[in-house]
Motif scaffolding. Structure first.
Motif, PDB file in Angstrom:
ATOM      1  N   ALA A 157       0.827  -1.212   0.000  1.00 17.96           N
ATOM      2  CA  ALA A 157       0.000   0.000   0.000  1.00 17.96           C
ATOM      3  C   ALA A 157       0.857   1.256   0.000  1.00 17.96           C
ATOM      4  CB  ALA A 157      -0.937  -0.013   1.207  1.00 17.96           C
ATOM      5  N   LEU A 158       1.944   1.257   0.742  1.00 18.09           N
ATOM      6  CA  LEU A 158       2.831   2.420   0.755  1.00 18.09           C
ATOM      7  C   LEU A 158       3.484   2.633  -0.607  1.00 18.09           C
ATOM      8  CD1 LEU A 158       4.483   2.043   4.268  1.00 18.09           C
ATOM      9  CD2 LEU A 158       2.873   3.790   3.533  1.00 18.09           C
ATOM     10  N   SER A 194       0.905   4.042  -2.806  1.00 17.10           N
ATOM     11  CA  SER A 194       0.644   5.414  -2.403  1.00 17.10           C
ATOM     12  C   SER A 194       1.619   6.377  -3.060  1.00 17.10           C
ATOM     13  CB  SER A 194       0.735   5.538  -0.879  1.00 17.10           C
ATOM     14  OG  SER A 194       0.617   6.880  -0.482  1.00 17.10           O
ATOM     15  N   THR A 195       2.881   6.022  -3.091  1.00 15.99           N
ATOM     16  CA  THR A 195       3.890   6.866  -3.735  1.00 15.99           C
ATOM     17  C   THR A 195       3.616   6.994  -5.222  1.00 15.99           C
ATOM     18  OG1 THR A 195       5.499   6.141  -2.100  1.00 15.99           O
ATOM     19  CG2 THR A 195       6.367   7.154  -4.099  1.00 15.99           C
ATOM     20  N   LYS A 199       0.466   9.126  -5.703  1.00 13.92           N
ATOM     21  CA  LYS A 199       0.758  10.528  -5.362  1.00 13.92           C
ATOM     22  C   LYS A 199       1.465  11.214  -6.521  1.00 13.92           C
ATOM     23  CE  LYS A 199       1.298  13.956  -2.381  1.00 13.92           C
ATOM     24  NZ  LYS A 199       0.478  15.066  -2.762  1.00 13.92           N
ATOM     25  N   TYR A 252      -6.854  11.401  -5.539  1.00 15.33           N
ATOM     26  CA  TYR A 252      -5.792  10.547  -5.001  1.00 15.33           C
ATOM     27  C   TYR A 252      -6.374   9.501  -4.058  1.00 15.33           C
ATOM     28  CZ  TYR A 252      -1.991   9.211  -1.883  1.00 15.33           C
ATOM     29  OH  TYR A 252      -1.118   8.495  -1.118  1.00 15.33           O
ATOM     30  N   PHE A 253      -7.239   9.933  -3.134  1.00 10.87           N
ATOM     31  CA  PHE A 253      -7.836   9.016  -2.180  1.00 10.87           C
ATOM     32  C   PHE A 253      -8.654   7.938  -2.883  1.00 10.87           C
ATOM     33  CE2 PHE A 253     -11.532   7.855   0.414  1.00 10.87           C
ATOM     34  CZ  PHE A 253     -10.893   7.278   1.488  1.00 10.87           C
ATOM     35  N   PHE A 275      -6.338   5.535  -4.723  1.00 10.02           N
ATOM     36  CA  PHE A 275      -5.580   4.732  -3.771  1.00 10.02           C
ATOM     37  C   PHE A 275      -6.450   3.649  -3.139  1.00 10.02           C
ATOM     38  CE2 PHE A 275      -3.863   3.964   0.500  1.00 10.02           C
ATOM     39  CZ  PHE A 275      -2.617   3.491   0.137  1.00 10.02           C
TER      40      PHE A 275
END
Length: 145
Positions: free
Chosen positions: A24-25, A28-29, A32, A79-80, A83
């Protein structure tokens, strides 16, 4: 003591959660960067002229602290949504499928509930024979309250 800690870390659930979090991280990058370099310019294009973004200046001109930047909010919302869609389709759905093969139900539909006629608690399981809050006997499952 260290053996117990090692056993805790090596449980399957902790490993699955750790892998899901790292994945997930990473997504996320990536997302973003997509919103910063693709979505933000598109949203900013709609504002026209030479303002700082899609929004309104509430205070003195040029003061970023008083600029209501709706464009950044729209970008954050996009973005949300992206994601959460990525997390759902690339982490949650495969996890549900793998746990389903093991016979474990995760993220399933909530169980049916009923309301206690005495204290009006609305979260009693349908099959409950006694209220967990006031201990009143409950009608059998399927019977009207």
């Amino acid at each position: 003591m260290l053996k117990g800690f090692k056993n805790f870390l090596m449980r399957g659930d902790v490993i699955v959660i750790a892998v899901g979090l790292v994945t997930a991280l990473a997504f996320s990058t990536l997302i973003k960067a997509f919103t910063d370099f693709v979505i933000n310019p598109i949203v900013s294009r709609f504002q026209g002229g030479g303002s700082a973004g899609l929004g309104w200046q509430l205070g003195e001109k040029g003061n970023d602290a008083t600029y209501l930047d709706v464009g950044q909010f729209i970008s954050a919302l996009i973005y949300f949504l992206i994601f959460m869609a990525v997390v759902y389709f690339l982490i949650v759905v495969p996890y549900k499928r793998s746990e389903g093969r093991r016979g474990v139900t995760v993220f399933g539909e909530p169980l049916p509930v009923k309301t206690c006629p005495a204290c009006l608690a609305e979260d009693l399981p349908e099959a409950a024979s006694k209220c967990r809050y006031c201990a009143t006997q409950q009608p059998p499952a399927g019977a009207p309250a």
